[in-house]
Scaffold this motif. Structure first.
Motif, short mmCIF file in Angstrom:
data_model
loop_
_atom_site.label_atom_id
_atom_site.label_comp_id
_atom_site.label_asym_id
_atom_site.label_seq_id
_atom_site.Cartn_x
_atom_site.Cartn_y
_atom_site.Cartn_z
N CYS A 108 -5.30 2.03 -3.81
CA CYS A 108 -4.22 2.87 -4.34
C CYS A 108 -3.23 3.22 -3.24
CB CYS A 108 -4.82 4.15 -4.95
SG CYS A 108 -3.61 5.42 -5.30
N GLU A 111 -1.16 0.08 -2.49
CA GLU A 111 -0.30 -0.31 -3.60
C GLU A 111 0.87 0.66 -3.77
OE1 GLU A 111 -0.05 -2.78 -5.84
OE2 GLU A 111 1.49 -1.74 -7.02
N ASN A 112 0.57 1.94 -3.63
CA ASN A 112 1.57 2.95 -3.98
C ASN A 112 2.37 3.48 -2.81
OD1 ASN A 112 1.36 3.31 -6.94
ND2 ASN A 112 -0.79 3.67 -6.43
N ASN A 224 4.46 -2.05 0.36
CA ASN A 224 4.39 -2.91 -0.83
C ASN A 224 5.80 -3.01 -1.41
OD1 ASN A 224 4.09 -4.05 -3.33
ND2 ASN A 224 2.91 -2.36 -4.21
N ASN A 232 5.78 3.98 -7.21
CA ASN A 232 5.31 3.77 -5.84
C ASN A 232 6.41 3.60 -4.80
OD1 ASN A 232 6.13 1.33 -6.88
ND2 ASN A 232 4.64 0.14 -5.71
N CYS A 246 -0.36 3.28 -11.81
CA CYS A 246 0.39 2.16 -11.22
C CYS A 246 1.49 1.68 -12.17
CB CYS A 246 -0.53 1.00 -10.87
SG CYS A 246 -1.43 1.23 -9.33
N ARG A 249 2.81 -1.66 -12.15
CA ARG A 249 1.96 -2.76 -12.58
C ARG A 249 1.71 -2.68 -14.09
NH1 ARG A 249 -2.50 -4.70 -9.77
NH2 ARG A 249 -2.06 -5.17 -7.59
N ALA A 257 -4.06 -0.88 -9.44
CA ALA A 257 -4.66 -1.32 -8.18
C ALA A 257 -6.11 -0.87 -8.06
CB ALA A 257 -3.85 -0.80 -7.00
#
Lengths: 313, 406
Positions: A108, A111-112, A224, A232, A246, A249, A257
């Protein structure tokens, strides 16, 4: 404002120096409006996300991309993908599988684009002792366990993150509506609108909201580049951030994630409105419970036990 | 305003005894120091404080809460004077309103200090930004605090301008505003209590008794502070303040403290006898929890101070003796200050919603910045009160026979 957004912002360095010298952004208003400063002024006067016209939003996204690409030295994409029709996200977590490895936590974070210093984590994993007669009391749990190996014998683990409540106390208390619930059930924050009063943090029963106490820092090589405006993208000092399932996503039909990071398959995610989804199967066939049900926040985050016996350590 | 009026007011503010100048100088020094430190907070962010995610409100909000109570206390003077025509209070009611103005100003400063992005305050302005009213109790607080500030400013300025001209100021025109200031005073503290008690996530605050307790403790701390101030004023100015007025205020404090202690007992009984998981924050506060006991000496100090003060005030002979009355006032002021800050805000967050205990105490930056707000507030009060007294005693203006009836 829309003129500003069309303007090519070509000297971000000046702007950066300029911003560094500002103690409080209020002074930005007094600055002369040249093309570099136009951005500071635009950002300061930017309206709430929901009030932006499609053109304004497009300009803002483009400018945010440019700014972040410059800052992190790579191509960054910032989208504002809208919610899909007939989608309501739900989450289920299998407590009989979770081994407390915290891969979800770091998945996390990466990803964020969560700040590495000061460190911010949107998922907290609580460790409980099975033998403890008071195991159900929260303060008997431990967030900072550090054994050689997990899972430890006699322990079980409960990860907690934003429960995306149907009846979110945080949304109710925000004085400026900087946080709200999207039609697909995700509670988001407009990082450019939050005033940092932290009332939502006092109101959240799940410790799911984190404040940027200092200036967030993410190393360039760890950024990212696929971002969502409400999810994010890097946050600012003095604003609140939170898990958004997310959004960058899930709104593209991908798993979050944390679901992907979980090595034991304890995390399930899907569309509550789709009768054939995994999440619906779990709700219909297994016994589930939710945290602090007596508060009637009505979370879309469920906990369940798929097996009578714990995973062998 | 005519030139001589402005001159008169300026003279009042800038001229004074050595003690007055020293007082103003010291306050200005603290204010400057705090503004310097605020620069650090503004550049680094609130990470410069000891607040963290587990305890997301701290010393600033604690001070804010206490001062809302002090501001509301002006009503303790307004009711007996305007509604019950209790004449002796007339000499001090305006000073009480000056105190309300200073206290609300401090409240607003503390709110601004606590904001993560204070430069975005315009997001709160209806029309420009989004004002989440009536959903968010914080917006109610913005309304009532600013309304109360405006109301008190208006009442003081109106009364003073009338007295200055040597006219009667309790006119038909002003009466509705005076009456309105009573529910307004109650409302600022009630709304502040509602901020806390409307949060089911925090069982320590989620109690209906919080609102009446706020009011009760406010009617102790504010008037206690006023009693001490009035004696200083009486010693150093020509303003005539009668003993009976002060004793009347002392009597009101007694009853307020009785209620305050009664509500406290009710609250403690409910939690302790039920003995649910919700007892944790109260245990943390009064006895310590899992070895975390740094608030314990503070809260017991507050309880003991408040109890001793109550016993002193309960006895008329001690209540009407200035030495013991002053001791009681000091004890109450400190007691309620601890109770509203350390005893209310901090344990509300400990244990936090996931059971973690973070032992929060303000660091020196928070303490000095808060001290600066107090200094600025006291400066506001000093200047306001000095001008008020000068006008009331006829040092400037034409306070004739009319003002002597108050």
């Amino acid at each position: 404002m829309s003129e500003d957004t069309k303007e090519k912002n070509n000297s971000l360095i000046t702007r950066r120096k300029l911003l560094a010298g500002l103690a409080a952004g209020a002074a930005a208003l007094a600055l002369p409006v040249k093309n570099a400063d136009a951005y500071v002024v635009e950002e300061y006067l930017r309206q709430h996300f929901k009030r932006l016209t499609p053109e304004e939003l497009k300009g803002i996204l483009k400018k945010t991309e440019e700014e972040l690409s410059f800052k992190y030295g790579k191509q960054i994409n910032v989208k504002a993908t809208p919610p899909m029709d007939n989608v309501l996200y739900g989450y289920a977590l299998d407590l009989s599988r979770c081994v407390g490895c915290r891969r979800c936590v770091y998945g996390c974070v990466n990803e964020n684009n969560l700040s590495r210093n000061p460190q911010i984590q949107w998922i907290k994993v609580l460790e409980f002792e099975k033998e403890n007669p008071k195991w159900q009391i929260l303060e008997e749990s431990n967030r900072y366990y550090e054994p050689e190996q997990v899972p430890e014998k006699g322990k079980f683990y409960v990860p907690v993150q934003c429960q995306q409540c149907k009846n979110p106390p945080c949304v109710k208390v925000c004085p400026v509506q900087a946080t709200w619930q999207e039609p697909d059930g995700i509670v988001v924050v407009d990082y450019n609108w939050c005033i940092g009063c932290r009332f939502c943090m006092a109101a959240c029963p799940y410790g799911a909201r984190n404040f940027n106490w200092g200036k967030p820092y993410v190393p360039n090589e760890e950024i990212n580049p696929n971002m969502h405006y409400l999810g994010n993208r890097p946050q600012y000092k003095g604003v609140v951030g939170k898990c958004t399932f997310c959004i960058q996503r899930s709104r593209e039909g991908r798993y979050t994630a944390c679901v992907e990071a979980c090595p034991v398959g304890a995390r399930k995610f899907g569309n509550l409105l789709d009768p054939k989804s995994e999440i619906r199967y779990i709700l219909e066939n297994l016994k589930v419970f939710r945290l602090k049900e007596e508060l009637d926040t009505n979370p879309k985050f469920f906990y369940f036990f798929s097996m009578g016996m714990p995973v062998k350590s | 305003m005519p030139v001589d009026t402005i001159n008169g007011i300026a003279r009042t503010i800038f001229k004074g005894s050595k003690a007055y100048k020293t007082w103003v100088g010291v306050l200005s020094l603290f204010a400057a120091l705090g503004i310097g430190l605020y620069y650090i907070q503004a550049t680094q962010g609130l990470i410069a404080t000891n607040m963290r995610d587990q305890v997301s409100w701290g010393w600033y909000i604690a001070n804010f809460t206490f001062l809302v109570g002090v501001a509301a206390a002006a009503v303790v003077l307004v009711i007996p004077y305007y509604i019950y025509k209790y004449k002796p209070i007339g000499d001090i009611v305006l000073i009480g309103e000056c105190m309300a103005v200073a206290a609300v100003s401090m409240c607003l400063m503390f709110i601004l200090l606590d904001m993560g992005s204070p430069e975005r305050f315009w997001h709160l302005i209806p029309g420009l930004g989004i004002f989440n009213f009536p959903q968010s109790i914080l917006t109610w607080d913005v309304v009532v605090l600013n309304g109360y500030l405006a109301l008190n400013l208006f009442l003081v300025v109106y009364a003073l301008s009338k007295i200055y001209q040597g006219q009667e100021y309790k006119t038909k025109f002003i009466w509705p505003f005076i009456v309105l200031s009573i529910p307004a005073a109650i409302s600022i503290h009630t709304v502040t209590a509602f901020l806390y008690l409307g949060l089911p996530a925090r069982p320590f605050w989620n109690a209906a008794v919080l609102a009446p307790r706020f009011i009760a403790s406010a009617f102790c701390s504010g008037p206690a502070f006023m009693l001490l101030i009035f004696q200083i004023v009486r010693k150093n100015t020509k303003l005539n303040i009668k003993d009976e007025a002060l004793f009347k205020v002392g009597e009101l404090i007694t009853w307020a403290m009785a209620f305050n202690l009664f509500f406290l007992i009710a609250e403690i009984f409910k939690e302790r006898y039920s003995a649910t998981a919700h007892l944790a924050p109260m245990n943390y506060l009064f006895y310590g929890l899992h070895g975390h006991d740094h608030l314990v000496p503070w809260i017991w100090t507050a309880v003991i101070f408040n109890s001793i003060a109550f016993l002193i005030l309960l006895m008329p002979s001690l209540r009407k003796n200035f030495t013991t009355l002053n001791i009681a006032c000091v004890l109450i002021f400190i007691g309620v200050y601890i109770e509203k800050g350390i005893g209310l805000v901090f344990p509300g967050f400990a244990p936090d919603t996931l059971g973690e205990i973070y032992d929060y105490m303000p660091n020196s930056l928070e303490l000095v910045i808060s001290l600066a707000v107090w200094a600025i507030g006291l400066l506001i009060f000093t200047v306001f009160a000095k001008v008020t007294i000068a006008i009331k005693t006829g040092e400037i203006g034409h306070a004739g026979a009319a003002s002597h009836e108050h």
